[in-house]
Motif scaffolding. Structure first.
Motif, short mmCIF file in Angstrom:
data_model
loop_
_atom_site.label_atom_id
_atom_site.label_comp_id
_atom_site.label_asym_id
_atom_site.label_seq_id
_atom_site.Cartn_x
_atom_site.Cartn_y
_atom_site.Cartn_z
N ARG A 203 9.48 -0.32 1.61
CA ARG A 203 9.89 0.99 1.11
C ARG A 203 10.21 0.93 -0.37
O ARG A 203 9.80 1.78 -1.16
CB ARG A 203 11.10 1.50 1.90
N ARG A 204 10.96 -0.10 -0.76
CA ARG A 204 11.35 -0.22 -2.16
C ARG A 204 10.20 -0.65 -3.05
O ARG A 204 10.29 -0.55 -4.28
CB ARG A 204 12.54 -1.17 -2.29
N ALA A 205 9.12 -1.14 -2.44
CA ALA A 205 7.91 -1.44 -3.20
C ALA A 205 7.04 -0.20 -3.36
O ALA A 205 5.96 -0.27 -3.94
CB ALA A 205 7.12 -2.54 -2.52
N GLY A 206 7.52 0.95 -2.84
CA GLY A 206 6.84 2.21 -3.07
C GLY A 206 6.07 2.78 -1.91
O GLY A 206 5.42 3.82 -2.03
N ALA A 207 6.10 2.10 -0.75
CA ALA A 207 5.32 2.57 0.40
C ALA A 207 6.09 3.59 1.23
O ALA A 207 7.33 3.57 1.28
CB ALA A 207 4.91 1.39 1.28
N GLU A 208 5.36 4.46 1.88
CA GLU A 208 5.93 5.28 2.96
C GLU A 208 5.92 4.39 4.20
O GLU A 208 4.90 3.80 4.54
CB GLU A 208 5.07 6.51 3.18
N VAL A 209 7.05 4.27 4.86
CA VAL A 209 7.21 3.25 5.90
C VAL A 209 7.60 3.87 7.23
O VAL A 209 8.50 4.71 7.29
CB VAL A 209 8.27 2.19 5.49
N GLN A 210 6.92 3.41 8.28
CA GLN A 210 7.28 3.77 9.65
C GLN A 210 7.50 2.49 10.46
O GLN A 210 6.71 1.55 10.37
CB GLN A 210 6.16 4.58 10.32
N ILE A 211 8.58 2.45 11.22
CA ILE A 211 8.80 1.39 12.19
C ILE A 211 8.36 1.90 13.55
O ILE A 211 8.77 3.00 13.96
CB ILE A 211 10.27 0.96 12.22
N VAL A 212 7.51 1.15 14.24
CA VAL A 212 7.11 1.52 15.59
C VAL A 212 7.71 0.52 16.57
O VAL A 212 7.72 -0.68 16.32
CB VAL A 212 5.58 1.61 15.75
N GLY B 260 0.82 -1.20 0.00
CA GLY B 260 0.00 0.00 0.00
C GLY B 260 0.86 1.26 0.00
O GLY B 260 2.08 1.21 -0.13
N ARG B 261 0.19 2.38 0.21
CA ARG B 261 0.92 3.67 0.20
C ARG B 261 1.63 3.91 1.52
O ARG B 261 2.68 4.55 1.56
CB ARG B 261 -0.05 4.82 -0.09
N LYS B 262 1.03 3.43 2.62
CA LYS B 262 1.63 3.63 3.94
C LYS B 262 1.68 2.30 4.68
O LYS B 262 0.64 1.67 4.88
CB LYS B 262 0.82 4.66 4.74
N ALA B 263 2.88 1.90 5.07
CA ALA B 263 3.06 0.63 5.78
C ALA B 263 3.71 0.89 7.13
O ALA B 263 4.58 1.75 7.26
CB ALA B 263 3.91 -0.32 4.96
#
Length: 462
Positions: free
Chosen positions: A297-306, A277-280
């Motif tokens: 990230r490399r699949a195009g998502a904006e990524v956050q690690i919690v 998706g757009r945000k992971a």
């Protein structure tokens, strides 16, 4: 009581990433091995920087005790076959370890040039020598004269392949059992292609088969009766079982969580099917979490690690953390997920609470404690959990003694069951779980089995 250390109120800023190209698709350069292979000139120049230290600290820092100064010197003289032999005699999975070992913390971290200069690129030099012989199809080793003894190795990950190779070189007939379609274990399924392409792992599988090891894929050890059958047909059994799936979190919306290991496997074998998706959001802060975040990230998502603790308590290596930041991956610390939000089958967000650090728990790290009234929601399209792996449940079924949930073994990696050894991630004798420690476990177990089968009391040099 919680400490006075306050939780971070906002995510770590996401720096610009070189992979924000519109329309980036899996399979392109962003999915290839991170570090290019050294050219002959680069390898020669780097090898000639080595001081070839007497009693070299890099050698002592290597868990498999590769004679690093010797293999580098051989590269400097153009003897790549001899260099690869030096490496693979000590570490049969030298191609994998050249890529995935935390060299910054091990051999390169111990390099005497590191204090005032740049440490020797030991990992890349090792890869250069091993790839040279393996890509050429050169077989450096052969099976020893037949001993008439048979050994079953259950699990074809790094520990299993390492042990099988040593046993075959000693002349024992080895059957290597693997429950999945591809042999190689973590190297084939659980290490992202940016670090180790699948073909590298499969070259090592073919190398152990070339020693006469019988590889049986699709063969699973499911209970005590299966183990009894193996013991009836073999003189010894080595269990290199690895660990299980990512454990459940026990939160509402659990069914919408994506298993981090399954996500990495898909990224390695079928990257075109990745749909973060757009945000992971990635839950966890170990090396597996970094890998899953990188692929999302490399699949195009904006990524956050919690992560429920702070940056200081992360289990990921420091260089992995810095790599993730460079990739454009954000971090939100002192944050505990409590519910996956969805509309029907579509994930819409992750409900979290802020945490404060209290007194140390059994791990020695500060215990995270929730702060009342601190709930908040992070909007997202997918949530991937990477919070470790379950202990080997099969061990209890087989009647093995456990220690801390892992298979209990002695210094020779023998279990409580006669003629049964265990090694790799399913045991915890030395250090933390890693590919190179699993390889060394395989060597230790093989040496112990060889002594038992040959009735040799003196310890072998492993």
């Amino acid at each position: 009581m919680p400490s006075s250390k306050l939780p971070q109120s906002s995510p770590v800023p996401v720096p610009p990433s070189p992979y924000d190209t519109p329309g980036l698709s899996p399979g392109g350069s962003a999915w290839q091995e991170l570090l290019p292979a050294m050219s002959a000139h680069e390898a020669s120049v780097e090898a000639n920087r080595c001081l070839y230290c007497y009693d070299a600290p890099c050698l002592h820092a290597c868990p498999t005790h590769i004679d690093i100064p010797t293999f580098i010197r051989k590269i400097s003289t153009g003897n790549l076959r001899g260099s690869a032999r030096t490496i693979l005699e000590a570490n049969f999975l030298g191609g994998t370890c050249a890529r995935v070992c935390p060299v910054q913390e091990l051999c390169e971290g111990a390099c005497v040039l590191g204090a005032d200069h740049t440490p020797i690129q030991i990992g890349r030099l090792q890869r250069y020598a091993v790839d040279h012989v393996q890509e050429s199809g050169v077989q450096l080793f052969k099976a020893g004269p037949s001993s008439g003894k048979r050994v079953a190795v259950v699990g074809s990950g790094p520990a299993g392949i390492s042990a099988a190779a040593e046993l075959a070189k000693a002349g024992h007939a080895v059957t290597l059992l693997e429950k999945r379609e591809l042999a190689g274990g973590l190297s084939s399924y659980g290490i992202i292609s940016l670090r180790e392409p699948l073909e590298v792992a499969q070259r090592e599988v073919e190398a152990v088969k070339a020693l006469g090891v019988e590889m049986q894929t699709g063969r699973e050890l499911s209970g005590a009766a299966d183990l009894d059958l193996l013991l009836a047909e073999h003189d010894a059994v080595l269990l290199a079982l690895g660990l299980g799936a990512v454990p459940a979190m026990g939160i509402p919306g659990e069914e919408h969580l994506i298993d981090g290991l399954a996500f990495i496997e898909l990224a390695k074998l079928e990257p075109q099917r990745l749909e973060p998706g757009r945000k992971a959001i990635i839950i966890g802060a170990g090396n597996t979490a970094i890998d899953a975040a990188t692929m999302a990230r490399r699949a195009g998502a904006e990524v956050q690690i919690v992560y429920r603790r702070s940056e200081a308590e992360m289990t990921a290596y420091r260089h992995e953390y810095e790599f993730a930041l460079h990739e454009g991956i954000g971090f939100t610390f002192l944050t505990q997920p409590v519910e996956v939000l969805s509309e029907g089958s579509v994930v819409t967000g992750l409900k979290c609470v802020r945490m404060a650090l209290g007194e140390p728990d059994s791990s020695g790290r500060p215990r995270p404690q929730p702060m009342a009234g601190s709930e908040f929601i992070i909007a997202c399209d997918s949530v991937i959990k990477a919070i470790g792996q379950e202990k080997p449940a099969l061990a209890t079924v087989l009647g093995l003694d456990l220690e801390g949930g892992y298979i209990k073994v002695n210094d020779d990696l023998q279990t409580n069951l006669p003629r049964v050894w265990a090694g790799g991630d399913s045991v915890r004798v030395r250090g933390s779980a890693s590919t190179v420690m699993a390889v060394q476990d395989g060597k230790i177990a093989a040496a112990s089995i060889i002594r038992a089968l040959e009735d040799v009391p003196a310890a072998m040099n492993v």
